[in-house]
Design a protein around this motif. Structure first.
Motif, PDB file in Angstrom:
ATOM      1  N   ILE A  87      -0.096  12.994   2.706  1.00  0.00           N
ATOM      2  CA  ILE A  87      -0.058  12.096   1.552  1.00  0.00           C
ATOM      3  C   ILE A  87      -0.179  12.881   0.246  1.00  0.00           C
ATOM      4  N   LEU A  93       2.062  11.357  -3.172  1.00  0.00           N
ATOM      5  CA  LEU A  93       1.924   9.962  -3.583  1.00  0.00           C
ATOM      6  C   LEU A  93       0.812   9.812  -4.612  1.00  0.00           C
ATOM      7  N   ILE A  97      -0.021   3.124  -4.253  1.00  0.00           N
ATOM      8  CA  ILE A  97       0.723   3.469  -3.039  1.00  0.00           C
ATOM      9  C   ILE A  97      -0.061   4.501  -2.233  1.00  0.00           C
ATOM     10  N   LYS A  98      -0.664   5.462  -2.936  1.00  0.00           N
ATOM     11  CA  LYS A  98      -1.476   6.469  -2.257  1.00  0.00           C
ATOM     12  C   LYS A  98      -2.664   5.798  -1.574  1.00  0.00           C
TER      13      LYS A  98
END
Length: 185
Positions: A87, A93, A97-98
């Motif tokens: 991630i 990200l 969204i992360k």
């Protein structure tokens, strides 16, 4: 202990994990409490049917359970670390969204660890079932119960005999019915 108590303890642990996760954030303690909640739910739903059989666990079986518990936590921790690396460094990200992918990664990472622990516990429980059912002590006890059931059938109906055997010896309905059925010619 009552099965409902283990169900309540499991829900308290599970809801505590969720509250801790959203309130404080993710910590490694969540990984330790989740298998404890799983064990409580296993006891409450009957997967671990009789706590008296815990005394029948051998040292090697206890060692296997503890080792599997440690391995399952290591697997989950490794998957979470891998997801964090992917991630942050690979997908890069940011924002909500992360956060969404982090929560999703943690939830999905728990499945292999729980599956590993559950499969080992079920195999050990199945071995205990085989050993408990096929033990000579239980066979000789059933022989005595068969004699008693045949005597009871002379004065009672089949249903009354099954009910009486269940109450006297804390048998399951299936065991009591099998004993009564085995006395029939």
């Amino acid at each position: 202990m009552n099965k409902k108590v283990f169900n309540i303890i499991g829900w308290i642990l599970l809801l505590g994990i969720i509250a801790w996760w959203f309130g404080i954030g993710y910590t490694d303690w969540n990984l330790l409490l989740l298998p404890a909640a799983y064990i409580c739910f296993s006891i409450s739903n009957g997967s671990i049917k009789n706590l008296k059989r815990v005394k029948m666990l051998s040292v090697s079986q206890v060692t296997i359970i503890v080792f599997t518990f440690i391995i399952s936590i290591a697997v989950v921790f490794g998957l979470i670390q891998l997801a964090g690396y992917l991630i942050d460094n690979i997908f890069d990200l940011h924002g909500w969204i992360k956060t969404l992918f982090e929560y999703l990664a943690i939830i999905l990472s728990l499945f292999p660890g729980v599956f590993l622990l559950a499969s080992v516990m079920n195999k050990i429980d199945d071995r205990l079932n085989v050993n408990y059912i096929d033990s000579p002590e239980k066979t000789s006890a059933h022989d005595d119960l068969k004699t008693e059931a045949s005597d009871m059938l002379k004065t009672m109906t089949e249903v009354q005999t099954i009910k009486s055997l269940r109450q006297r010896y804390s048998l399951s309905l299936i065991d009591a019915k099998n004993i009564v059925d085995s006395t029939k010619p």
